[in-house]
Write a protein that holds these residues in place. Structure first.
Motif, mmCIF file in Angstrom:
data_model
loop_
_atom_site.group_PDB
_atom_site.id
_atom_site.type_symbol
_atom_site.label_atom_id
_atom_site.label_comp_id
_atom_site.label_asym_id
_atom_site.label_seq_id
_atom_site.Cartn_x
_atom_site.Cartn_y
_atom_site.Cartn_z
ATOM 1 N N MET A 1 -16.315 -14.528 -6.554
ATOM 2 C CA MET A 1 -16.691 -13.752 -5.382
ATOM 3 C C MET A 1 -15.878 -14.213 -4.181
ATOM 4 S SD MET A 1 -19.131 -11.588 -6.258
ATOM 5 C CE MET A 1 -20.227 -11.262 -4.889
ATOM 6 N N SER A 2 -15.256 -13.264 -3.495
ATOM 7 C CA SER A 2 -14.437 -13.619 -2.354
ATOM 8 C C SER A 2 -15.232 -13.647 -1.060
ATOM 9 C CB SER A 2 -13.289 -12.602 -2.214
ATOM 10 O OG SER A 2 -13.813 -11.295 -2.034
ATOM 11 N N HIS A 3 -16.464 -13.137 -1.070
ATOM 12 C CA HIS A 3 -17.301 -13.052 0.121
ATOM 13 C C HIS A 3 -16.568 -12.305 1.231
ATOM 14 C CE1 HIS A 3 -20.200 -15.590 -1.808
ATOM 15 N NE2 HIS A 3 -19.307 -16.536 -1.981
ATOM 16 N N LEU A 4 -16.070 -11.133 0.865
ATOM 17 C CA LEU A 4 -15.343 -10.290 1.806
ATOM 18 C C LEU A 4 -15.736 -8.833 1.592
ATOM 19 C CD1 LEU A 4 -13.057 -9.883 3.929
ATOM 20 C CD2 LEU A 4 -11.482 -9.637 1.982
ATOM 21 N N VAL A 5 -16.086 -8.169 2.685
ATOM 22 C CA VAL A 5 -16.323 -6.729 2.680
ATOM 23 C C VAL A 5 -15.192 -6.083 3.459
ATOM 24 C CG1 VAL A 5 -17.850 -4.863 3.433
ATOM 25 C CG2 VAL A 5 -18.828 -6.970 2.489
ATOM 26 N N VAL A 6 -14.591 -5.056 2.876
ATOM 27 C CA VAL A 6 -13.494 -4.325 3.518
ATOM 28 C C VAL A 6 -13.976 -2.932 3.873
ATOM 29 C CG1 VAL A 6 -11.221 -3.273 3.149
ATOM 30 C CG2 VAL A 6 -11.654 -5.618 2.376
ATOM 31 N N VAL A 7 -13.631 -2.468 5.083
ATOM 32 C CA VAL A 7 -13.967 -1.103 5.469
ATOM 33 C C VAL A 7 -12.707 -0.419 5.985
ATOM 34 C CG1 VAL A 7 -14.722 -1.809 7.788
ATOM 35 C CG2 VAL A 7 -15.483 0.383 6.852
ATOM 36 N N GLY A 8 -12.487 0.807 5.513
ATOM 37 C CA GLY A 8 -11.347 1.581 5.967
ATOM 38 C C GLY A 8 -11.735 2.455 7.150
ATOM 39 N N VAL A 9 -10.882 2.477 8.195
ATOM 40 C CA VAL A 9 -11.185 3.270 9.391
ATOM 41 C C VAL A 9 -9.999 4.168 9.727
ATOM 42 C CG1 VAL A 9 -12.776 1.573 10.345
ATOM 43 C CG2 VAL A 9 -10.369 1.449 10.955
ATOM 44 N N ASP A 10 -10.303 5.333 10.304
ATOM 45 C CA ASP A 10 -9.259 6.254 10.737
ATOM 46 C C ASP A 10 -9.602 6.931 12.060
ATOM 47 O OD1 ASP A 10 -11.255 8.015 10.055
ATOM 48 O OD2 ASP A 10 -10.161 8.971 8.418
ATOM 49 N N VAL A 36 -9.808 -2.279 8.223
ATOM 50 C CA VAL A 36 -8.430 -1.950 7.848
ATOM 51 C C VAL A 36 -8.092 -0.529 8.274
ATOM 52 C CG1 VAL A 36 -6.809 -1.687 5.929
ATOM 53 C CG2 VAL A 36 -8.519 -3.514 5.875
ATOM 54 N N HIS A 37 -6.946 -0.388 8.916
ATOM 55 C CA HIS A 37 -6.418 0.943 9.240
ATOM 56 C C HIS A 37 -5.038 1.068 8.617
ATOM 57 C CE1 HIS A 37 -5.512 4.647 11.276
ATOM 58 N NE2 HIS A 37 -4.477 4.109 11.906
ATOM 59 N N ALA A 38 -4.862 2.100 7.805
ATOM 60 C CA ALA A 38 -3.573 2.363 7.163
ATOM 61 C C ALA A 38 -2.971 3.614 7.771
ATOM 62 C CB ALA A 38 -3.767 2.546 5.657
ATOM 63 N N PHE A 39 -1.655 3.549 7.994
ATOM 64 C CA PHE A 39 -1.016 4.700 8.614
ATOM 65 C C PHE A 39 0.370 4.895 8.017
ATOM 66 C CE2 PHE A 39 1.448 6.908 11.877
ATOM 67 C CZ PHE A 39 0.606 7.985 12.133
ATOM 68 N N ALA A 40 0.645 6.136 7.621
ATOM 69 C CA ALA A 40 1.983 6.494 7.153
ATOM 70 C C ALA A 40 2.780 6.962 8.366
ATOM 71 C CB ALA A 40 1.909 7.596 6.103
ATOM 72 N N TRP A 41 3.703 6.144 8.814
ATOM 73 C CA TRP A 41 4.443 6.441 10.035
ATOM 74 C C TRP A 41 5.286 7.704 9.879
ATOM 75 C CZ3 TRP A 41 3.133 3.640 14.158
ATOM 76 C CH2 TRP A 41 2.466 2.426 13.917
ATOM 77 N N PRO A 42 5.508 8.436 10.965
ATOM 78 C CA PRO A 42 6.259 9.687 10.878
ATOM 79 C C PRO A 42 7.639 9.529 10.270
ATOM 80 C CG PRO A 42 5.179 9.494 13.015
ATOM 81 C CD PRO A 42 5.002 8.183 12.318
ATOM 82 N N SER A 43 8.273 8.385 10.459
ATOM 83 C CA SER A 43 9.589 8.135 9.882
ATOM 84 C C SER A 43 9.568 6.787 9.199
ATOM 85 C CB SER A 43 10.667 8.139 10.975
ATOM 86 O OG SER A 43 11.892 7.633 10.460
ATOM 87 N N SER A 44 10.193 6.732 8.030
ATOM 88 C CA SER A 44 10.240 5.451 7.319
ATOM 89 C C SER A 44 11.050 4.414 8.077
ATOM 90 C CB SER A 44 10.849 5.649 5.924
ATOM 91 O OG SER A 44 12.174 6.166 6.042
ATOM 92 N N HIS A 45 11.790 4.872 9.110
ATOM 93 C CA HIS A 45 12.608 3.940 9.882
ATOM 94 C C HIS A 45 11.863 3.376 11.082
ATOM 95 C CE1 HIS A 45 16.012 5.097 7.436
ATOM 96 N NE2 HIS A 45 15.796 6.374 7.738
ATOM 97 N N VAL A 46 10.618 3.844 11.320
ATOM 98 C CA VAL A 46 9.849 3.323 12.451
ATOM 99 C C VAL A 46 9.198 2.014 12.049
ATOM 100 C CG1 VAL A 46 7.914 3.710 14.019
ATOM 101 C CG2 VAL A 46 9.423 5.611 13.385
ATOM 102 N N PRO A 47 9.526 0.887 12.661
ATOM 103 C CA PRO A 47 8.962 -0.406 12.270
ATOM 104 C C PRO A 47 7.551 -0.584 12.798
ATOM 105 C CG PRO A 47 10.404 -0.707 14.148
ATOM 106 C CD PRO A 47 10.492 0.756 13.773
#
Length: 294
Positions: A1-10, A36-47
């Motif tokens: 058990m890692s004792h971690l809860v993850v929640v995704g937000v947008d 956690v927030h995941a985002f696919a940036w408009p361009s793969s070249h945007v760091p």
């Protein structure tokens, strides 16, 4: 058990409801919470890293504010928990699946900002329930505070993990557990006659007795492990999907396996689990079995 809860937000209202639920789950477990927030940036070249002022900086700033708001919401619900956050480049499906590898529980809303209006449950929730490496809690309607934890039992080997989770969750919540098994003459295996020379038929009531026995066998050992959990057995002749959805109206949580004994080999998420995710009246946890095919 890692004792971690993850929640995704947008930033959506369902995601913020998921943050509140995740904070309570972390508090119950004595676990840390990672927003956690995941985002696919408009361009793969945007760091994602530091950059000059411009559109990329604005996008990053907006994402960071979204995370900060979610962390603030979590701490308002459960002030004593440890909360971290992560801004990750990538699509939400892949990011949250990767996060599930180190978590005890992943929590998501039923539908986010990127989903079509006609979808009752978002693709992220269904994908995680299918592929996540830990139990996935999908937040739907607000639960009844005093309701039971409802466990859908089908007797399959894949469903054993769901039984373990449901007992543990009921113990954490101090809630009763309703172990529910629904069957019809179409999905119940026909027990053989006691006399092998007799025709392959059974007296009235034999199928019901077999289904009662199945439920007791599935729960055997768990009651001893969790003696403080009040357990109600309920065997219903009827369709599993409708029975579970109806029972969810008075539940605080429904727990189901990802795929049961009635699932086809090609289905990664069973039809019952899909139906409950779409239509339940309380949060739903989908628990995958240990078999990697599930």
């Amino acid at each position: 058990m890692s004792h971690l809860v993850v929640v995704g937000v947008d930033g959506s209202a369902p995601a913020l409801a998921a943050v509140e639920t995740a904070a309570r789950e972390a508090e119950l477990r004595g676990a840390a919470l990672r927003v956690v927030h995941a985002f696919a940036w408009p361009s793969s070249h945007v760091p994602l890293g530091p950059s000059q002022p411009g559109p990329a900086t604005e996008i990053r700033g907006s994402a960071e504010r979204l995370l900060a708001d979610a962390v603030e919401r979590a701490l308002a619900v459960a002030p004593g928990i440890e909360v971290g956050h992560a801004l990750v480049t990538g699509d939400p499906l892949g990011v949250l699946e990767a996060q599930s590898r180190s978590a005890d529980l992943v929590v998501v809303g039923s539908r986010g900002t990127s989903e079509f209006v006609g979808l009752l449950v978002g693709s992220t929730a269904v994908h995680l329930a299918t592929h996540g490496r830990c139990p996935v809690l999908v937040v739907r309607e607000q639960p009844g505070a005093d309701g039971p934890v409802v466990l859908g039992v089908d007797g399959s080997a894949a469903g054993e993990a769901a039984v373990d989770f449901a007992f543990a969750e009921a113990a954490l919540r101090g809630a009763p557990l309703l172990a529910l098994h629904a069957w019809t003459t179409w999905n119940a295996p026909l027990p053989p006659p006691q006399d092998a020379s007799a025709p392959y038929a059974n007296p009235p009531g034999a199928l019901a007795e077999e289904e009662e026995r199945l439920l007791h066998e599935v729960l055997a050992g768990h009651r001893e492990k969790y003696p403080d959990v009040a357990v109600e057995h309920r065997v219903v002749q009827g369709r599993t999907r409708e029975t579970l959805i109806g029972t969810s109206r008075s539940a605080q949580l429904v727990v189901v396996g990802a795929r049961g004994r009635g699932g086809f080999a090609g289905l990664l998420l069973g039809s019952v689990s899909q139906a409950v995710l779409h239509h339940a009246h309380c949060p739903v946890v989908v628990v995958r079995g240990t078999d990697p095919r599930h």
